[in-house]
Scaffold this active site. Structure first.
Site, PDB file in Angstrom:
ATOM      1  N   GLY A 115       0.827  -1.218   0.000  1.00  0.00           N
ATOM      2  CA  GLY A 115       0.000   0.000   0.000  1.00  0.00           C
ATOM      3  C   GLY A 115       0.855   1.259   0.000  1.00  0.00           C
ATOM      4  CD  GLN A 136      -3.796  10.766   4.511  1.00  0.00           C
ATOM      5  OE1 GLN A 136      -4.656   9.937   4.796  1.00  0.00           O
ATOM      6  NE2 GLN A 136      -3.695  11.920   5.139  1.00  0.00           N
ATOM      7  CG  LEU A 137       1.034   5.743   6.744  1.00  0.00           C
ATOM      8  CD1 LEU A 137       1.641   6.882   7.571  1.00  0.00           C
ATOM      9  CD2 LEU A 137       0.379   4.722   7.677  1.00  0.00           C
ATOM     10  CG  ASP A 168      -0.408   0.688  -3.924  1.00  0.00           C
ATOM     11  OD1 ASP A 168      -0.377   1.321  -2.859  1.00  0.00           O
ATOM     12  OD2 ASP A 168      -1.481   0.448  -4.541  1.00  0.00           O
ATOM     13  CB  ILE A 169      -3.192  -3.071  -6.001  1.00  0.00           C
ATOM     14  CG1 ILE A 169      -3.851  -4.105  -6.895  1.00  0.00           C
ATOM     15  CG2 ILE A 169      -4.021  -1.799  -5.875  1.00  0.00           C
ATOM     16  CD1 ILE A 169      -5.157  -4.646  -6.349  1.00  0.00           C
ATOM     17  CE1 TYR A 187      -9.509   0.886   7.466  1.00  0.00           C
ATOM     18  CE2 TYR A 187     -10.650   2.305   9.027  1.00  0.00           C
ATOM     19  CZ  TYR A 187      -9.485   1.911   8.390  1.00  0.00           C
ATOM     20  OH  TYR A 187      -8.306   2.546   8.685  1.00  0.00           O
ATOM     21  CE  LYS A 216      -6.920  -1.130   8.954  1.00  0.00           C
ATOM     22  NZ  LYS A 216      -5.563  -1.432   8.505  1.00  0.00           N
TER      23      LYS A 216
END
Ligand code: NAD
Ligand code: AKB
Length: 315
Positions: free
Chosen positions: A10, A14-15, A36-37, A139, A143
């Protein structure tokens, strides 16, 4: 001592796009494999879909990886559009990383969790580290389960997995990826004289947040802490500040007094209402010395400098 060889999943997010820069500075560009994808020039070295366990095995083997930062996920708001895909990416993807790690040379993993593990029946004010989890989104469900898988693999197989329960992360150098806290990132794209931002949460919606620089420092600090300091193997509560859209507006108006917000709450309002308003992160402070630098004032000041907007001395 063998080199630290890191795989980031990923990495285009953003991160990931900003954390990778910090990891490259620390461990050397050649020791950080950014996956990443999707291929994004300057941010991603290799394509890797985390739902493809064979591809993960091949990358870990071919690149001699011994540490993983597993960031790939579908976030809260996007997750509600396709819950089954979200389970597949967030949960199967995580299990693929865990199982491949168990069978290979991986000795350390970073796993980002979220305040989304809490929900309507959790204590929502100064939410405690061990507060009841009641996730309201797919989500948050992934998590929450992911945290317990982390603890399970640590206890059963001894893999040194470390995790942070991030609040909303705020950055200007990378865009938000489809969450409920995204308004506090998007808003800065509209800050200019007479600018107007259309906010998808109501004016008084309070949420915990963290400036990206602090998030990156916390992540590296956690990963570098001595093993015996890490006493929580699900995930550490973490926070920098909490505020409402109206409070963020007031801070921005110190620089751009004519800037305003129009409020059009949508489906994300219910998600935000189910999340903590503030977070107690005293275990992170006590165990490995977490101490955030950025308050809302310092964050907005730093962002305005980046945007080249000076303080309006009339305010
Ligand atoms: P993001 O949405 O910006 O980035 C996620 C990345 O994952 C994207 O680049 C996407 O292309 C990639 N991805 C999606 N499906 C994939 C797949 N099948 N295989 C490989 N890659 C795939 O998210 P982010 O904000 O960078 O978040 C990174 C991590 O931090 C996530 O696990 C997220 O849950 C967690 N987190 C973020 C925040 C926040 O406010 N940004 C808060 C709490 C937790
Ligand atoms: C989201 O809003 O989904 C993320 C998060 C807090 O996990 N920013």
């Amino acid at each position: 001592m063998e080199d630290t060889r890191i795989l980031v999943t990923g990495a285009a997010g953003q991160l990931g796009s900003l954390l990778c820069i910090a990891l490259q500075q620390k461990y050397g560009v050649k020791n950080v494999v950014r996956s990443d994808i999707k291929l994004v020039s300057g941010k991603v070295d290799i394509l890797l879909d985390v739902t493809d366990v064979d591809a993960i095995k091949t990358v870990i083997h071919n690149h001699d990886i011994n540490e993983v930062y597993h960031l790939a996920a579908i976030l809260s708001a996007n997750g509600e559009k396709n819950p089954i895909l979200t389970w597949k990416v967030n949960m199967d993807g995580w299990l693929n990383i865990l199982e491949t790690s168990r069978k290979s040379n991986i000795n350390k993993i970073f796993y980002p969790s979220s305040i989304a593990v809490y929900g309507n029946n959790s204590p929502l004010s100064e939410t405690d580290q061990f507060g009841y989890q009641d996730p309201s989104t797919i989500y948050g469900i992934t998590k929450s389960a992911g945290e317990y898988w982390a603890q399970y693999y640590f206890e059963k197989y001894g893999i040194d997995i470390r995790s942070l329960r991030y609040p909303g992360l705020i950055s200007v150098d990378s865009k938000a990826g489809g969450g409920t806290t995204d308004y506090a990132v998007e808003i800065f794209d509209y800050v200019k004289k007479d600018g107007v931002y259309e906010c998808f949460l109501s004016a008084e919606t309070r949420l915990p947040m963290l400036y990206m620089d602090d998030a990156i420092s916390a992540t590296i600090q956690l990963m570098e802490a001595p093993k015996e300091a890490i006493k929580i193997r699900t995930s550490y509560n973490l926070v920098g500040m909490d505020f409402t859209p109206e409070e963020l507006l007031n801070e921005i108006q110190k620089y751009e007094p004519s800037f305003s917000i129009k409020y059009f709450p949508d489906h994300r309002q219910a998600i935000a209402d189910s999340w903590p308003k503030s977070i107690n992160d005293e275990h992170a402070a006590a165990d490995w010395g977490w101490n955030p630098y950025f308050t809302i004032e310092e964050m907005v000041s730093e962002i305005m400098q980046k945007l080249n907007i000076k303080k309006d001395n009339a305010k």
